[in-house]
Design an enzyme around this catalytic site. Structure first.
Site, short mmCIF file in Angstrom:
data_model
loop_
_atom_site.label_atom_id
_atom_site.label_comp_id
_atom_site.label_asym_id
_atom_site.label_seq_id
_atom_site.Cartn_x
_atom_site.Cartn_y
_atom_site.Cartn_z
N TYR A 59 -7.39 -22.54 -0.78
CA TYR A 59 -6.96 -22.03 -2.08
C TYR A 59 -5.55 -22.50 -2.37
CZ TYR A 59 -4.71 -18.35 0.73
OH TYR A 59 -3.94 -17.67 1.66
N HIS A 64 -3.05 -16.82 9.78
CA HIS A 64 -3.67 -17.54 8.66
C HIS A 64 -2.65 -18.55 8.12
CE1 HIS A 64 -5.57 -18.26 4.80
NE2 HIS A 64 -4.52 -17.78 4.16
N THR A 87 -32.93 14.31 5.48
CA THR A 87 -34.21 14.98 5.72
C THR A 87 -33.98 16.00 6.82
OG1 THR A 87 -35.27 12.90 5.21
CG2 THR A 87 -36.63 14.57 6.22
N ASP A 116 -28.20 11.47 1.24
CA ASP A 116 -29.48 12.18 1.17
C ASP A 116 -29.98 12.33 2.61
OD1 ASP A 116 -30.07 9.46 1.51
OD2 ASP A 116 -31.96 9.61 0.43
N VAL A 156 0.83 -1.21 0.00
CA VAL A 156 0.00 0.00 0.00
C VAL A 156 0.87 1.26 0.00
CG1 VAL A 156 -1.83 1.25 1.20
CG2 VAL A 156 -1.84 -1.25 1.18
N VAL A 202 8.29 5.39 12.86
CA VAL A 202 7.52 6.59 13.23
C VAL A 202 6.92 6.32 14.60
CG1 VAL A 202 5.52 8.01 12.65
CG2 VAL A 202 7.03 7.15 10.83
P1 FAD Z 1 2.34 -4.40 5.25
O1 FAD Z 1 2.85 -5.15 4.13
O2 FAD Z 1 2.30 -5.09 6.57
O3 FAD Z 1 3.16 -3.09 5.36
C1 FAD Z 1 3.07 -2.23 6.47
C2 FAD Z 1 4.43 -1.70 6.72
O4 FAD Z 1 4.37 -0.69 7.70
C3 FAD Z 1 5.38 -2.74 7.26
O5 FAD Z 1 6.44 -2.87 6.36
C4 FAD Z 1 5.83 -2.19 8.60
O6 FAD Z 1 7.16 -2.47 8.87
C5 FAD Z 1 5.56 -0.73 8.44
N1 FAD Z 1 5.31 -0.01 9.69
C6 FAD Z 1 4.35 -0.29 10.60
N2 FAD Z 1 4.41 0.57 11.62
C7 FAD Z 1 5.42 1.44 11.34
C8 FAD Z 1 5.96 2.56 12.01
N3 FAD Z 1 5.44 2.97 13.18
N4 FAD Z 1 6.97 3.20 11.46
C9 FAD Z 1 7.49 2.80 10.25
N5 FAD Z 1 7.03 1.73 9.58
C10 FAD Z 1 5.99 1.06 10.12
N6 FAD Z 1 -3.75 -10.61 0.07
C11 FAD Z 1 -4.26 -10.83 -1.15
O7 FAD Z 1 -4.75 -9.92 -1.77
N7 FAD Z 1 -4.25 -12.05 -1.71
C12 FAD Z 1 -3.71 -13.12 -1.06
O8 FAD Z 1 -3.67 -14.21 -1.59
C13 FAD Z 1 -3.21 -12.93 0.24
N8 FAD Z 1 -2.77 -13.97 0.94
C14 FAD Z 1 -2.10 -13.75 2.10
C15 FAD Z 1 -1.49 -14.82 2.71
C16 FAD Z 1 -0.67 -14.61 3.80
C17 FAD Z 1 -0.01 -15.77 4.44
C18 FAD Z 1 -0.50 -13.29 4.31
C19 FAD Z 1 0.39 -13.01 5.45
C20 FAD Z 1 -1.18 -12.23 3.71
C21 FAD Z 1 -1.99 -12.45 2.62
N9 FAD Z 1 -2.69 -11.42 2.00
C22 FAD Z 1 -3.22 -11.63 0.77
C23 FAD Z 1 -2.88 -10.10 2.65
C24 FAD Z 1 -1.88 -9.06 2.19
O9 FAD Z 1 -0.61 -9.59 2.25
C25 FAD Z 1 -1.95 -7.84 3.07
O10 FAD Z 1 -3.27 -7.42 3.23
C26 FAD Z 1 -1.14 -6.71 2.47
O11 FAD Z 1 0.17 -7.16 2.18
C27 FAD Z 1 -1.06 -5.53 3.43
O12 FAD Z 1 -0.23 -4.57 2.89
P2 FAD Z 1 0.15 -3.28 3.71
O13 FAD Z 1 1.05 -2.47 2.87
O14 FAD Z 1 -1.07 -2.65 4.23
O15 FAD Z 1 0.86 -3.84 5.02
#
Ligand code: FAD
Length: 823
Positions: A265, A231, A556, A554, A12, A171
């Site tokens: 899956y 998971h 009222t 919307d 993200v 952070v």
């Molecule tokens: P993250 O990848 O966790 O990134 C967040 C980052 O923030 C981390 O790198 C962390 O170090 C950093 N951070 C946090 N706090 C701080 C701070 N205070 N200061 C600085 N840095 C910080 N999704 C799918 O769509 N399809 C799938 O098949 C799927 N299967 C999955 C299977 C497994 C086993 C897992 C673990 C996940 C799966 N997911 C899947 C879910 C998906 O991986 C996550 O929803 C997605 O990667 C989240 O992305 P993100 O960037 O929000 O979080």
């Protein structure tokens, strides 16, 4: 140019940095507490299955955008997206039936798909045992995303445009001044008690994945409804039949496989099979159970990875071997419990944080929607316009009164349990029931109410005590099993009584606000499309628009005083919007908690009310769309002569202490008039007969009032309301119109595709739909191109792979002359 800090470099945060710099924001810094680019968060471990089709149009489109963005990109010779397709198989007749519905959803949202037989499934997955499979649903454009390379590619693109991507930096605080963010406090990792360094910023976006709830609670001071869960995911050892099939760079070539009857899956990994399992107990984690950045730095153990709990995983492994005979002689290799987040409704948590300008959230996002979400966030931050329907994305959609640790955990556990279930849209939650009840609840129970749930409230759907009313009704068509879930023919009887006698509806859960203070009129004039500067005691229906003229809600509005209004809303986002725009001195207070309301509706409503009040409630004494404080047998009541069901009647609001008394008084007074209690199923049918829209289900910010058939609520002559100027020039290429099905017994539920003769792709989709019991028609409101929205146009609605003929009709379908309401 704002200085932007992004917290977190997962799929993200990296995509957001890319999208912001793409939009010309040069000063972007991303901090991640972990090392680059394998930071130890969820994205470091996601197997990257991207199935696009969901019941939600927006989520499906965000998935499609993610794949489109990353498609064709290569990094060091590696693909980021491989569109191997997605294959959902059915091993039960119920699932086979449901795949037809999923095919319909895919068609509605524009995802190519087909239904395939068992032999085709076996051809697509040569290892699959055809004896176990009844059929499948194939989406050829679905694919696998490699998340770590996707993170790196997007971060490097952002860096090329000037963004700073900083690893091993945490952070720890957000600095604020005068209601605005001024920067973040960061420490190096490992921190070794280093003093925080201040980094100035005008915009801070939390993309912190698993750590988001902690940041929200500790740094921002509010509870985020997001639950990290474990998971199970594992890999087989080498599978002989896959030897030589995929090179390490190709990695996978068969479609991703979903075996939802076992919450399983699978996909190829070169010559192995990866298996993901939802078929285990939910394992929610508290923030304290997720390793800190310092612990990760010290141990090297990734925070988003816990040891595999074999007892949880073993049944899924056994099922995988049963389904794929080629696995039977293969040993299990490695596995882990990966950690990622669930929310109470499965949607992400996006948007600005109320109270501190410049702070934003992009939390609880899966790989599937990640790049799409980042595009929306970047548009939203840069221009204020997310460009897409946000009602299911905005984190403020949850009522703060509802959000707690317990709420989030319970609902997320339920979501985990049901992730691959055949989830009926009318199936209510089983968790935390009874959290909110109106004062009438004991009477509802005594009447045999069957309850649904919404926003934590117990809401009667229908009343078993009304079953005897069915005796006189011969025209309630039986429903098929799907359309009949969460439904009873009693709803038809309740609808008929509302049209012929009188019924009591519980309105307590409807979110209401009191807006008061010098400037209240100006505030509402500015935000609403309609003119609220009317005589005290008048009621006005209006819309909240965004700057582009899209519908945000919307409402009222009842003018109670010179600078005092009661506003019936669609919930927390409306409150936030009013508070944000309110000048000092105007208060915006929720009026629903501690209050309650009854809809007294039906042709005999007046005689019932007149029996218990000394006030004049005649048509001349209490006109339509008027409001007044009255006494009902002594109880103070605010009466609004409005009706969402298209009948004579009043909304009667009082405080909770008078609630039961009010109900009992009306109940008793209503006996000679044949009063009944009626539920939401009747309510929904009646409002569709009358053509009244429901925000969210029927329209959202992607639609203009004209398109949604709400042009009557817009006063273009009123200067200066938000969205007005945009409306003057904005095109309106679509329409929301009612279709009536040829077969009055066939009921669709929403989300179904609509087809026109000679066109292969769906031309639109169904929004709200229901039987119109009192007009003897099956109604489906649908979004269509304007060219197909003329009354009389013949179309087809696909319901479980069968085409149902239907005709566009002029609206309203009931009482166009308004004689029922204005009597
Ligand atoms: P993250 O990848 O966790 O990134 C967040 C980052 O923030 C981390 O790198 C962390 O170090 C950093 N951070 C946090 N706090 C701080 C701070 N205070 N200061 C600085 N840095 C910080 N999704 C799918 O769509 N399809 C799938 O098949 C799927 N299967 C999955 C299977 C497994 C086993 C897992 C673990 C996940 C799966 N997911 C899947 C879910 C998906 O991986 C996550 O929803 C997605 O990667 C989240 O992305 P993100 O960037 O929000 O979080």
């Amino acid at each position: 140019q704002p200085r932007v800090v992004i917290v977190g470099l997962g799929v993200v945060g990296s995509a957001l940095a890319d999208e912001l710099t793409l939009r010309g924001i040069a000063d972007v810094t991303v901090f991640d507490q972990g090392p680059l680019y394998v930071t130890g968060g969820s994205s470091s471990h996601a197997p990257g299955f991207v199935f696009q089709t969901t019941a939600d149009r927006t989520m499906t489109r965000l998935a499609a955008r993610t794949l489109d963005k990353l498609d064709g990109v290569r990094l060091d010779g590696q693909w980021l997206v491989k569109r191997v397709g997605g294959l959902e198989i059915a091993t039960t007749p119920e699932r086979l039936h449901d795949l037809r519905r999923r095919h319909g959803l895919a068609s509605s949202w524009g995802v190519p798909s087909s239904l395939v037989d068992a032999d085709e499934c076996a051809r697509l997955w040569p290892g699959l045992d055809p004896a176990s499979v009844l059929g499948g649903f194939l989406t050829p454009t679905d694919g696998v995303v490699k998340s770590v390379p996707a993170v790196r590619w997007q971060a490097e693109r952002a860096a090329d445009r000037g963004a700073r991507i900083v690893g091993s930096t945490r952070v720890v605080g957000i600095a604020r001044k005068g209601g605005r963010v001024t920067g973040v406090e960061v420490v190096p990792v490992p921190s070794r008690d280093a003093a925080p360094e201040h980094v100035p910023a005008d915009v801070v976006v939390s993309c912190a994945g698993l750590w988001g709830p902690g940041i929200s609670r500790d740094v921002l001071g509010f509870e985020l409804p997001m639950q990290p869960m474990e998971h199970g995911f594992g890999h087989s050892g080498p599978v002989p039949s896959l030897a030589g099939r995929n090179t390490p760079l190709d990695e996978t070539s068969r479609p991703m496989l979903r075996h939802q009857d076992f919450s399983l899956y699978l996909r190829e990994y070169v010559d192995r099979i990866g298996v993901g399992a939802y078929n285990h107990r939910p394992i929610p984690l508290e923030q304290s159970q997720i390793a800190s950045a310092d612990e990760f730095a010290a141990t090297g153990v990734h925070p988003a990875m816990h040891p595999l709990t074999w007892d949880d995983f073993a049944p899924s492994w056994e099922e995988a071997r049963r389904l794929l005979p080629e696995l039977r002689d293969v040993a299990f290799d490695t596995g882990f419990n990966g950690i990622f987040s669930f929310t109470p409704d499965g949607g992400p948590l996006l948007g600005p944080v109320p109270g501190t300008e410049g702070v934003w959230l992009a939390q609880a996002v899966w790989v599937t929607q990640s790049a799409g979400v980042a595009q929306v966030m970047a548009d939203w931050i840069v221009s204020g316009d997310p460009g897409i329907d946000t009602h299911g994305l905005d984190h403020s959609r949850f009522d703060p009164a509802l959000v707690s640790r317990a709420f989030t955990r319970e609902r997320a556990e339920e979501a985990y349990d049901e992730v691959y279930d055949i989830r009926h849209p009318h199936r209510p939650t089983a968790r935390l029931r009874g959290l909110r009840t109106s004062p009438f609840h004991p009477r509802h129970v005594a009447q045999g109410a069957v309850f649904g749930e919404g926003g934590g409230w117990e809401r009667p759907l229908w009343f078993e005590a009304n079953a005897h009313l069915l005796d006189g009704l011969t025209t309630v068509p039986a429903r098929d099993a799907w359309a009949g879930e969460g439904w009873s023919p009693i709803a038809a009887a309740e609808a008929h009584v509302t049209r012929t006698a009188v019924a009591l509806y519980d309105l307590s859960p409807l979110p209401r606000l009191e807006v008061e203070g010098p400037g209240a009129t100006e505030l509402l004039q500015r935000l609403l499309t309609n003119d609220v500067d009317v005589a005290i005691g008048r009621v006005v229906y209006g819309l909240l628009l965004d700057d582009r003229g899209g519908i945000l809600s919307d409402v009222t509005v009842t003018r109670l005083g010179e600078e005092r209004y009661l506003v019936g809303t669609n919930g927390e986002p409306d409150r936030v919007r009013l508070v944000e725009h309110a000048p000092p001195g105007v208060s915006v207070r929720p009026a629903s908690p501690g209050g309650c309301g009854i809809g007294l509706w039906g042709p005999r409503a007046r005689e019932v009310l007149q029996r218990v009040t000394d006030d004049d409630v005649s048509h001349s004494g209490f006109g339509y769309f008027r409001a007044r404080s009255i006494r009902v047998a002594g109880a103070p009541v605010l009466a609004l002569r409005v009706s969402y069901v298209g009948e004579l009647g009043w909304e009667l609001y009082t405080t909770a202490d008078h609630g039961l008394y009010l109900w009992d008084t009306l109940w008793e007074a209503g006996q000679p008039s044949g009063v009944i209690a009626a539920g939401r199923r009747a309510f929904n049918s009646l409002r569709l007969e009358k053509g009244y829209r429901a925000f969210g289900a029927d329209m959202n910010r992607e639609h203009t009032p004209e398109e949604a058939g709400l042009g009557f609520a817009v006063r273009m002559g009123k200067a200066g309301f938000v969205g007005r100027d945009a409306l003057a020039t904005r095109a309106a290429p679509r329409r929301l119109v009612p279709l009536v099905l040829d077969d009055p017994a066939r009921v669709v539920l929403g989300g179904e595709p609509v087809y026109a003769a000679d066109e292969t792709a769906a031309v639109g989709y169904v929004a709200s739909a229901d039987q119109g019991y009192t007009i003897g028609a099956s109604i489906a409101y649908a979004w269509l191109p304007a060219r197909l929205a003329e009354p009389g146009t013949r179309l087809e609605i696909e319901y479980f792979a069968e085409r149902q003929a239907a005709t566009v009709r002029a609206e309203p379908l009931f009482d166009a002359e308004m004689t029922h309401i204005r009597r």
